[in-house]
Every structure is written in structure tokens, then in C-alpha cells.
Design a protein around this motif. Structure first.
Motif, PDB file in Angstrom:
ATOM      1  N   CYS A 114       1.559   5.642   0.949  1.00 54.38           N
ATOM      2  CA  CYS A 114       0.174   5.306   0.612  1.00 54.38           C
ATOM      3  C   CYS A 114      -0.506   4.740   1.853  1.00 54.38           C
ATOM      4  O   CYS A 114       0.074   3.903   2.566  1.00 54.38           O
ATOM      5  N   LEU A 116      -3.007   2.729   2.021  1.00 55.48           N
ATOM      6  CA  LEU A 116      -3.568   1.384   1.860  1.00 55.48           C
ATOM      7  C   LEU A 116      -2.504   0.320   1.648  1.00 55.48           C
ATOM      8  O   LEU A 116      -2.593  -0.762   2.219  1.00 55.48           O
ATOM      9  N   CYS A 117      -1.494   0.619   0.812  1.00 54.73           N
ATOM     10  CA  CYS A 117      -0.475  -0.398   0.526  1.00 54.73           C
ATOM     11  C   CYS A 117       0.853  -0.104   1.197  1.00 54.73           C
ATOM     12  O   CYS A 117       1.714  -0.975   1.271  1.00 54.73           O
ATOM     13  N   PHE A 161     -11.257  -2.502   0.826  1.00 50.46           N
ATOM     14  CA  PHE A 161     -10.067  -2.927   1.566  1.00 50.46           C
ATOM     15  C   PHE A 161     -10.365  -3.319   3.012  1.00 50.46           C
ATOM     16  O   PHE A 161      -9.449  -3.681   3.745  1.00 50.46           O
ATOM     17  N   ARG A 180      -2.338   3.114  -7.805  1.00 49.35           N
ATOM     18  CA  ARG A 180      -2.507   1.661  -7.935  1.00 49.35           C
ATOM     19  C   ARG A 180      -3.680   1.175  -7.088  1.00 49.35           C
ATOM     20  O   ARG A 180      -4.497   0.363  -7.541  1.00 49.35           O
ATOM     21  N   CYS A 181      -3.795   1.683  -5.860  1.00 47.47           N
ATOM     22  CA  CYS A 181      -4.943   1.315  -5.024  1.00 47.47           C
ATOM     23  C   CYS A 181      -6.236   1.903  -5.583  1.00 47.47           C
ATOM     24  O   CYS A 181      -7.313   1.323  -5.426  1.00 47.47           O
ATOM     25  N   SER A 193     -12.353  -6.364  -3.878  1.00 45.15           N
ATOM     26  CA  SER A 193     -10.982  -6.156  -4.326  1.00 45.15           C
ATOM     27  C   SER A 193     -10.481  -7.436  -4.978  1.00 45.15           C
ATOM     28  O   SER A 193     -10.644  -8.540  -4.442  1.00 45.15           O
ATOM     29  N   SER A 195      -7.229  -7.598  -5.900  1.00 49.97           N
ATOM     30  CA  SER A 195      -5.793  -7.552  -5.680  1.00 49.97           C
ATOM     31  C   SER A 195      -5.459  -8.138  -4.314  1.00 49.97           C
ATOM     32  O   SER A 195      -6.331  -8.317  -3.471  1.00 49.97           O
ATOM     33  N   THR A 197      -3.670  -6.762  -1.977  1.00 48.22           N
ATOM     34  CA  THR A 197      -3.128  -5.652  -1.189  1.00 48.22           C
ATOM     35  C   THR A 197      -3.320  -5.928   0.298  1.00 48.22           C
ATOM     36  O   THR A 197      -4.446  -6.165   0.743  1.00 48.22           O
ATOM     37  N   ARG A 198      -2.244  -5.865   1.053  1.00 51.68           N
ATOM     38  CA  ARG A 198      -2.291  -6.028   2.496  1.00 51.68           C
ATOM     39  C   ARG A 198      -2.112  -4.654   3.132  1.00 51.68           C
ATOM     40  O   ARG A 198      -1.068  -4.019   3.001  1.00 51.68           O
ATOM     41  N   VAL A 199      -3.127  -4.209   3.813  1.00 48.05           N
ATOM     42  CA  VAL A 199      -3.086  -2.889   4.438  1.00 48.05           C
ATOM     43  C   VAL A 199      -2.179  -2.971   5.661  1.00 48.05           C
ATOM     44  O   VAL A 199      -2.410  -3.792   6.555  1.00 48.05           O
TER      45      VAL A 199
END
Length: 1070
Positions: A114, A116-117, A161, A180-181, A193, A195, A197-199
Motif C-alpha cells: 500500500c 499510504l500505510c 494524508f 483501509r486507507c 484524517s 486515523s 496512519t504513518r506514511v
């Protein structure tokens, strides 16, 4: 058969390898034993090309690279010859295959992750979404309900993001993201966002790539042997002994075959598969199958070599936007850029170094031949032969004939040519006015006919409406709103310089100004304030480094560059013996560049002075004479809670200058005419900062080193003349510097004198403290910078072998090297503060009747001071302070303060003495405080010597208990040297350091305004905004728009303001 099969391998299979020795009849071990590098590079006997011609084609810088790529290193050859380990020795073709294989594996790994994640796509349930695709109808509808109007995933990902995916490359970044993203984007409404999420940070493939060679920690625990990894991409691999190959010429290409018994063996059967696999790897990297035209579309049967010249050597398609390498090979622009990004800056055909900057477009003759190639239309119902240059138009005609014209295919839009060959068509805005009229003549006639027929001949309104509709269709609503407001007669916007002046003078940070800009725009519906980028453009014209100039002769040891902005103050730092780094941060402008910017800021005033004097520009051939006042002072403790960086002293020193006057001597006249004089020389608005340093002013060595480059530039400017355009004509400027804006402590630091408590009380004369007390009035100025330098040499060398006391008496207190020339004068501001401090102590002593006591205790002195502070606070509302300042000194040195103090003095005789002492002092004070005492206080100037003698008599008689054998530094200068300084310079107050002292509070304001994580960037921003604060240009804009609050209110609510013409100033005055 062999040759035919080798020809189909494509150009990527013809990689250069090692050339064998021409005498192949030797046995293999003799061949390897006697082979040398020069024999390896020898040409074949069948080649008729002379040696000089070959060398001319290869540049000297490329020759060593060819040796490294095409030959086996001497170490490996000797190792084989002497019976070393038999390892595989590969040629460049094998290395390229290894790189392609690794990149293909790396890209396959990326396609499973993915963007992004960073998770594996198969581990997340749900569909996979492409990063660069437009939003589907369902997702677009959901986001529009939440207020998001984006149409593509790159915009949504950037907003949610905070990642810009428009510059992604397939060899570095994944091209998909997980469901999920997708859910995180939908839940945030496409704008935020919810969440965590760390890119991840995606890096190019390397030999230590964590995707291709993941670390296995279990090996470390169990002690198992780690599997041998694939060698590095850039390393030179070895070849096996039987893989030595010979060269065969087929036309102009070179193909390679194994020699010996392996010529017809399994090696030949393996040639086809690697080439096909290699082409598949390259296609995976370029991804141009849908973008570039195939050579199969060419209708005529052309020669193979001729067709090969129009084929990209990377993708085997027809050239699209071709680029030519230095070695003469041709590629598509997108293909060669992707290839170099994935495999390094090397030519795919010959493996020579080929950076993206080395690629150039081919010759126009070649482009004409390329665009004239006949292509066969791929549609079965057409079958028409079309030239390559008109292929786009032909294909779009087919698309328009379809039933649904809105669904135009975009397969060929990216690679179809817009250039018709020959000279490219110029843009409309780049043409001359005559050419624009010629190109738009038909449109203009149609618009004119329509305006005459429908709008009564209002051609302007029709054109503006067309422009407005074009802006709306292009989603450029900001410009459309401004144009619409202008068409309706309600357009209003402040000049960028006005907005910059408002921001600087109100100490607004970037975020605060942006909030103001957005708030006013939202309330009024119009763009009154300008955005930040326009303010930054206006800053460039006002900051040093924008204007062009020249020095005649050129400045010694100074760069002739004109566009020099803020530089590091440590650039001239000379390392010490221990190479200890500088414990400071310094930022400054170059002195000559700052002076040019200050003069251009005064251009209007200088030209106005010339007009008032009745002189013309052409009459000023002798040049202008500019007088500069220099100031330098420490600001004390400036520590703040914010700001990171190295541990430096939280004390700051500022070096600044002020242009005091500009004069010119007309032709055929001997007397100079002053055309500009600074009206407020002691204002912080006229004191321009030059250097800011985080350093303690008492650190003589550091201060000497940091101000050394400024001193060097100053000395160089004294011996040269500036050529600067003023009023559209070049003029000469000569500069005269006077370092007068220094307090007592800074003068002693710069001139190498001992501290203020030294025996030698004065920085102007050689008198000791005892001599100054015995004779308070009759002294003259004897010290100078040159004399201090000579005395320092005597102190350093001690030529007469004297004792320490005798040597100090000979050099009169000069114990350090003077590093900056100062003008022997009196600083009026610090003189006031020093004298006020002395009067404050006299008041304490008179309250406690010190003249009757010998040695009072410390408790008694504290009680006297407490009584004085209480009385001043009660009667005059003067709060006690820890250190005397200018405002307190002005209130204390008055007859009102003396009357308040006299209420606590028990003796009437002492009260009269205090009143007389203050009365004489107030008569003397205007002489050194006023800008021009000869005009402002001529009576006090004439009676100054008499008043100073009376003042000295009072100190030596009535207040003898305090001045018996001692006197303060500033009292001595006030009584002894003021008349001589005024007679020499004409003024003392105009050359004071009050402007530099007043700017201390600005430093703290600007530092809070530009609060950042780094002290270095803070110092740059403070220096920049302080310079803008002193700009005459911005000050004039602020003066002209001082009623901008009323104009702003009228613009926001024009209906309410029509009848309210008598609005009170209290409401509008912000």
C-alpha cells in the motif's frame, strides 16, 4: 541462422564487452598470461577505421569509464592466470541484466504494498485502489455530500494524508493503496484524517533494500549461516573462464558470441530467452505500451537500419519527444528518464555516463524526417496512410464521429505530436502586438460584429465577459471574483507594499497575517489584503541584494557579486590554534550591498533635494558625498523559551548604521550643497541593522573576529567610489564613516582600552582619574585610533623593558589590540544615563547627610535608598528600578524631582546647593542633547564654559566628600570635552546611539513574531523584518494609508457608509 537470431535480440542485447587479442591461435593460458590492457583495446584486423578517428569519437572523460566497463580488472586476470579461484566474470550486458532483474523484483514487491500505510495488499480485505486514478462516481458522490469537491485521488491523498503523489515514480513508490486507507479518506470527508496512519518513506532500490533483502533476526538468535545475498548493483561482477567472446560485425552493429567449443552449444540456445526477458523488464520500468506508437504502424516497408534510427533504444517504439545522449543515441524523453532513475545515469546502448542534464533534442532535420514517417491508421474501417505529424488530428476525427463525443479515448493523447515540424508555433502572449493583431483578426471582427449588433457597441464589456467565463470554466475563481468586482465598479485591494508595511509595523507573523487575509476576504467577499506570496515578492525589492551596482576601483577582498542577501557572519571566522568552533550564531548583510539598498530607499528624497536646490542630474559629475553614522551596542539578556540549536550565549550584539546626510558639490563651485539630511537621526526608523550576533559584548576575541569582515569591507569602501543608478542616471558616491554610536563599554572594547573602572578615566584624553578630579574643566581630546594602535605595539613588545606599572603609564591603558576605528566623541544618551545615576547617588547621600559621616554602614545606605524610592514613587509615580534607563533618567533630571528630594533633606543650605546644581545641569544639557545646538540653543552654547566651571566648583566644594580624588567618566566628559566636540562636529546629540538603543525592544518583538524552532532562522527573520521596518518606502506607504481602517470599513459595508460621512476618529483609529 546465428546472425538472424542475434539480430532479433534488440539493441539492449548488444552491450559492449571485452575485446580479445587478435592472435587467437595462442592457447588459452598463454592468451590470459600475456594479455594487457592496451592489447585488449586493440582494434580487430577487419576494422579499417584509423585509430585517430576512433579516439576523436570518445571524450577523454569517457575513456576511463569504457575501460572499467569493458575490461576485466587486472587483479582478476592475474588471479585466473596464477591459478586462483575460478569465479564468474560477467560483462556489462550481464550487469545490466542483473540490474533489470533486481529492479523488476523490486517493482513486483512494490506492487504488493500500500502506498499510504505500507501494508501488504492481500492482508487487507476489500478492493485495491490506484493512486493516480480519478474518483469513481460512487466515491465522488459520497465526498460531495461532505463538502469535498475534488475529482482525483492525488488531491484527496494530499489533503488527508499530507502526501504529494503527483511526483511518484513506479520504481520507487507503490501505485495502489488498500481499502483501509480508502475508508480513512472517506471518513475524513476528503479533507482530514481520523486515523493514525504513518506514511512510510519510500526510497530507491539499493543493495541494502529492505524490500528485496529483508533482515531476519532469527539468524542472530540461532547462529545459522546467513544466505549469501545478490551482489551490489553498481559492483563489477566477474565472468567465468569459458565466457570470453569474440566480435562479429553485422552492418554497423556489434553482436557477441562465445568462442571455442561453445559456439554452437547451449549458449546460442539461451540467447533468445534473455533478450525476451530483458524486454519485459524494460517494459515494466517504462510502462509506455499505451503511450507510444509501435513501429508496426509504419505503412511502407523501410530499410531496417533506417527504421532503427527512428526507434527508441529503450522501449523499441517510435520516438516520442526524442532526446539525444552525448554518445549519439536516441530515446524517448519519458523512457530515458525512467530508465536512468531506475538503473543509474548510464546510456542503455553503450553504458557510457549519461546524466539527465546531458540529454539534448536532436537536430531539426532529423525531427522533420521523423514527423514525415507514413503511418497506417489502426482502425479497420479506415486504412488511410497518415503522416506522423498529422496523426493526432486524424485520430481525433475518428473520435468525434463516435456516438458519444464526451467519452473521448485518452490512449493516444499523451504521445501524439502537437508540433508540425520546423519552427514551433509561438504562444500568443510571446508575440508582438502587431503579430497578436494579425493572429486574432478574425476573432476580433466577429466580436466587434456581435458587440455592434447585440450590446450597442460595448466591445470592452463583451471581451471582459468572455475572459470572466474562461476563468470560471478553468476553476480560477479567485481571479474571476476580482475581475467581476472590477467590472461592477467595486474592486478594491491594497498594494502589496501597503500590506507588507501593515504586517511589519504591527508585528504579525505569517500565520497571523494569513488569518487576517482570510477573515477579511470571507467577511467582505473581496480580496482587500494581498496573499503572502505577493508580500514576499515585494520584500525582494526592499532587501539588500536586489539592485545592481559597481565599485571603481573594485573593492579589495570583496566579491563583485550584487545579488547577495543575508550571509553567515561566521564566514570570515579564522580558526584558532585548537580549532575550537565558534560558540555563537551570527547573520549579517554585506556592508556595501546594504548601503546600496539604503541609498535606493532614499532615491526619492535625494532627487527631491536636487530639485529644491535647483540642480540637475547632469550637473552632478563630481558625485555625491554620503555621511554614515555607525552604532554598535549589546542588548543584554534576550533569552526566550522557544528556539532550538547550539548552546550559544543568550546575549546579542547589533551593529547598525544610519545615513546622516548626502551632499554634492556642483560643477564650478567649491562649496558643497547638502541635499538630504536625516530629520530623525536618533529614531529606530532610521537606524538600519547590518549584523546580529549571539555573543557577549565583553568577549573581546569573539567580537573582534566577527566584526573583522565588516571592518575590512568598510576600509575597502573608503578607497573606492560607488557607481549606482539614481533617477535613471549613473552617479558616483563616496562614503565617510563615523563610529559615534557606542557607549563607554563598547568604545573601550573596540579601541583596546581597559575597563571603565581603570585609572585612565577618559576615552578621549590621557588624563588619569586623579588628574581629572583636580582639574575638571581644562582638558583636550588627545586620543586617536592610530595612536592607540601604536601604543598597543609598545604594550605587546615592551621595547624599553619597563615594569608593568611603567608600561601601563606609557601606553595610557591600551592593553588590547584596537580593531575598529571610532570617532572621539561623547554618546549623549549614555551620558544622560550616567549623569542621572550619579545624581541618584547624590540624592541618597544628601538624605542621609553623608557630608557629616565618615564610613556609614550598608544598612544605613539601604535605608537612604529606600526612603528616596518611596518619596519618588509617592510624589512622581517613579517605580524603583534595578538599572538606570533613559526614561527614568529624563524624569529624575528635573527641578520637580529635586523639589521632591529636598523634602527629605534636613538642611536648607544643602537644599539650595542641590537646586543650584540641578539648575546648572539643565542649562548645560541641551548643548549635547539637541541635533543642532547652534540653531536650537545658541545662548546655552555660548555660556557652556561658564556653567561647566560653576558646576565643577560646586562639586569640588559643597560635594567634596564625594568627589575628593575621584570623578565618574561621563561627568568628566560633560565638563571637559563638550565644547571642543561641538566646535568640531557641530552636534553631539545627532550622532548618539539612541536609535540603536531604541531598536532593542524591536528585536524582542520581531523574535516573538518569528518564533521558530531554530535560532539561526530566527536571527535571519529578525534581521530581515528589522530592515523592512526601517524602510522609508514602507514608511511613506504607512503615512499615505494611515486612514486605511476607514477605507476598509467602507469597502466591507459600502451601504452603511454612504450616510455616515462624519464617522468619529475614535472608531476608525485602530
Amino acid at each position: 541462422m546465428v546472425e538472424e537470431q542475434l539480430e532479433t535480440d534488440g539493441p539492449r542485447s548488444s552491450m559492449p564487452a571485452e575485446l580479445p587479442h587478435p592472435q587467437s591461435q595462442y592457447s588459452q593460458w598463454k592468451f590470459k598470461l600475456f594479455r594487457v590492457r592496451s592489447m585488449e583495446k586493440a582494434p580487430l584486423p577487419t576494422e579499417s577505421q584509423p585509430e585517430g578517428e576512433v579516439l576523436l569519437r570518445i571524450s577523454p572523460t569517457a575513456a576511463p569509464q569504457i575501460e572499467l566497463d569493458n575490461a576485466v580488472g587486472p587483479g582478476s586476470v592475474m588471479k585466473l592466470c596464477l591459478g586462483g579461484k575460478k569465479e564468474n566474470v560477467e560483462g556489462p550486458g550481464g550487469r545490466i541484466d542483473r540490474k533489470l532483474e533486481e529492479m523488476d523484483t523490486h517493482m513486483n514487491h512494490l506492487r504488493c504494498l500500500c502506498r499510504l500505510c505500507g501494508m501488504t495488499l492481500r492482508k487487507v480485505k476489500g478492493p485495491v485502489h490506484e493512486v493516480h486514478r480519478d474518483l469513481d462516481e460512487g466515491t465522488k458522490g459520497v465526498l460531495r455530500k461532505m463538502g469535498c469537491k475534488f475529482t482525483g485521488w492525488p488531491e484527496v491523498i494530499l489533503k488527508v494524508f499530507k502526501v504529494d503523489v503527483t511526483e511518484d515514480t513506479e520504481s520507487v513508490h507503490p501505485i495502489s493503496f488498500c481499502h483501509r486507507c480508502w475508508m480513512a479518506s472517506i471518513r475524513g470527508g476528503g479533507v482530514c484524517s481520523f486515523s493514525r496512519t504513518r506514511v512510510p518513506e519510500w526510497k530507491p532500490h539499493s543493495s541494502l533494500c529492505h524490500l528485496c533483502f529483508p533482515k531476519k533476526h532469527s539468524f542472530k538468535r540461532t547462529g545459522r549461516k546467513r544466505r549469501k545475498s545478490i551482489p551490489r548493483v553498481q559492483s563489477l561482477a566477474k565472468r567465468s573462464r569459458w565466457e570470453h567472446i569474440t566480435n562479429i560485425h553485422v552492418g554497423e552493429r556489434r553482436f557477441w558470441k562465445p568462442f571455442g567449443d561453445h559456439e554452437h552449444g547451449p549458449a546460442l540456445r539461451g540467447w533468445g530467452k534473455p533478450s525476451i526477458q530483458r524486454e519485459q523488464w524494460v517494459r515494466n520500468i517504462t510502462q509506455c505500451q499505451k503511450d507510444h506508437l509501435s513501429t508496426k504502424l509504419i505503412s511502407e516497408k523501410l530499410p531496417v537500419d533506417f527504421l532503427y534510427s527512428f526507434t527508441c533504444l529503450v522501449c523499441d517504439h517510435l520516438l516520442s519527444d526524442p532526446l539525444q545522449s552525448p554518445c549519439g543515441h536516441l530515446f524517448c524523453r519519458s523512457c530515458i528518464l525512467k530508465y536512468n532513475h531506475a538503473l543509474g545515469p548510464h546510456c542503455p546502448a553503450c553504458n557510457l555516463p549519461c546524466a539527465p542534464n546531458d540529454l539534448t533534442p536532436p537536430a531539426k532535420a532529423f525531427l522533420s524526417a521523423l514527423y514525415s514517417l507514413p503511418l497506417l491508421c489502426p482502425r479497420g474501417d479506415c486504412g488511410e496512410h497518415v503522416r506522423l505529424e498529422s496523426f493526432k488530428t486524424h485520430y481525433l476525427d475518428h473520435e468525434q464521429r463516435q456516438t458519444d463525443p464526451n467519452k473521448l479515448s485518452s490512449q493516444l493523447d499523451n504521445y501524439l505530436f502537437a508540433n508540425k515540424g520546423g519552427r514551433p508555433r509561438q504562444h500568443l502572449l510571446s508575440l508582438t502586438r502587431r503579430a497578436q493583431k494579425h493572429r486574432l483578426r478574425d476573432v476580433k471582427n466577429h466580436v466587434r460584429v456581435f458587440a455592434d449588433k447585440e450590446e450597442g457597441g460595448d466591445l470592452k464589456s463583451v471581451c471582459l465577459t468572455l475572459f470572466l467565463l474562461a476563468l470560471r470554466s478553468g476553476n480560477e475563481h479567485r481571479q474571476a471574483d476580482e475581475l467581476e468586482a472590477l467590472m461592477q465598479g467595486r474592486g478594491f485591494g491594497l498594494h502589496p507594499a501597503v500590506c507588507l508595511a501593515i504586517r511589519v509595523n504591527t508585528f504579525l507573523s505569517c500565520s497571523q497575517y494569513h488569518k487576517l487575509y482570510r477573515t477579511v476576504k470571507a467577511i467582505s467577499g473581496r480580496q482587500i489584503f494581498q496573499p503572502l506570496y505577493t508580500l514576499r515578492a515585494a520584500e525582494k525589492e526592499l532587501l539588500p541584494g536586489f539592485h545592481q551596482f559597481e565599485w571603481q576601483p573594485a573593492l579589495k577582498n570583496v566579491s563583485p557579486s550584487c545579488n547577495v542577501g543575508i550571509i553567515n557572519g561566521l564566514s570570515g571566522w579564522a580558526s584558532s590554534v585548537d580549532d575550537y568552533p565558534a560558540d555563537t550564531i551570527a547573520r549579517r548583510f554585506r556592508y556595501d550591498v546594504a548601503l546600496v539598498s539604503a541609498l535606493k530607499d532614499l532615491e526619492e528624497d535625494i532627487m527631491e533635494g536636487l530639485r529644491e536646490s535647483g540642480m540637475e542630474d547632469s550637473a552632478c559629475t563630481s558625485g555625491f558625498r554620503v555621511m554614515i553614522k555607525e552604532c554598535c551596542d549589546g542588548m543584554g539578556d534576550v533569552s526566550e523559551k522557544h528556539g532550538g540549536g547550539p548552546a550559544v550565549p543568550e546575549k546579542t550584539v547589533r551593529f547598525s548604521f544610519t545615513i546622516m546626510s548626502v551632499s554634492v558639490r556642483p560643477d564650478d563651485e567649491e562649496k558643497e550643497v547638502t541635499i538630504f539630511t536625516e530629520s530623525k537621526p536618533n529614531s529606530e526608523l532610521s537606524c538600519k541593522p547590518l549584523c546580529l550576533i549571539f555573543v557577549d559584548e565583553s568577549d573581546h576575541e569573539t567580537l573582534t573576529a566577527l566584526l573583522g569582515p565588516i571592518v575590512a569591507e568598510r576600509n575597502a569602501m573608503k578607497e573606492s567610489r560607488l557607481i549606482l543608478s539614481m533617477g535613471g542616471m549613473p552617479h558616483f558616491f563616496s562614503f565617510h564613516f563615523r563610529g559615534t554610536g557606542y557607549d563607554e563599554k563598547m568604545v573601550r572594547e573596540m579601541e583596546g582600552l581597559e575597563a571603565s573602572g581603570s585609572t585612565y578615566v577618559c576615552t578621549l584624553c590621557d588624563s588619569s582619574r586623579a588628574e581629572a578630579c583636580q582639574n575638571m574643566v581644562l582638558h583636550s581630546i588627545t586620543r586617536s585610533h592610530e595612536e592607540n594602535l601604536d601604543r598597543y605595539e609598545i604594550w605587546r613588545t615592551n621595547p624599553f623593558s619597563e615594569s608593568l606599572d611603567e608600561l601601563r603609564d606609557r601606553v595610557k591603558g591600551v592593553t588590547a589590540k584596537p580593531f575598529m576605528e571610532t570617532q572621539p566623541t561623547l554618546d549623549a544618551l549614555h551620558c544622560d544615563i550616567g549623569n542621572a545615576t550619579e545624581f541618584y547617588k547624590i540624592f541618597q547621600d544628601e538624605i542621609g547627610e553623608m557630608y557629616q559621616k565618615v564610613n556609614p554602614s550598608r544598612e544605613e545606605r539601604r535605608s537612604w535608598r529606600a526612603a528616596l524610592d518611596k518619596q519618588l514613587r509617592k510624589k512622581m509615580k517613579l517605580k524603583p528600578i534595578m538599572r538606570m534607563n533613559g526614561n527614568y533618567a529624563r524624569r529624575l533630571m528635573s527641578m520637580e524631582a529635586v523639589e521632591v528630594v529636598c523634602e527629605l533633606v534636613p538642611s536648607e543650605e544643602r537644599r539650595e546647593a542641590l537646586r543650584e546644581l540641578m539648575r546648572i545641569y539643565l542649562q548645560m544639557k541641551p548643548v549635547w542633547r539637541t541635533t543642532c545646538p547652534a540653531k536650537e540653543c545658541p545662548d546655552q552654547l555660548c555660556s557652556y564654559s561658564f556653567n561647566s566651571q560653576r558646576f565643577a566648583d560646586l562639586l569640588s566644594s559643597v560635594f567634596k566628600y564625594r568627589y575628593n580624588g575621584k570623578i565618574t567618566n561621563y561627568l568628566h566628559k560633560t565638563l571637559a570635552h563638550v565644547p571642543e566636540i561641538v566646535e568640531r562636529d557641530g552636534s553631539i546629540g545627532a550622532w548618539a546611539s539612541e536609535g540603536n538603543e531604541s531598536a532593542n525592544k524591536l528585536f524582542r518583538r520581531f523574535r516573538k513574531m518569528n518564533a521558530r524552532q531554530s535560532k539561526t532562522f530566527e536571527l535571519e527573520d529578525v534581521l530581515k523584518h528589522h530592515w523592512l521596518y526601517t524602510s522609508k518606502y514602507l514608511q511613506k506607504f504607512m503615512e499615505a494609508h494611515k486612514d486605511s481602517a476607514r477605507a476598509m470599513q467602507a469597502t466591507i459595508n459600502p451601504v452603511e457608509m454612504q450616510g455616515d460621512e462624519e464617522m468619529s476618529l475614535e472608531v476608525t483609529d485602530l
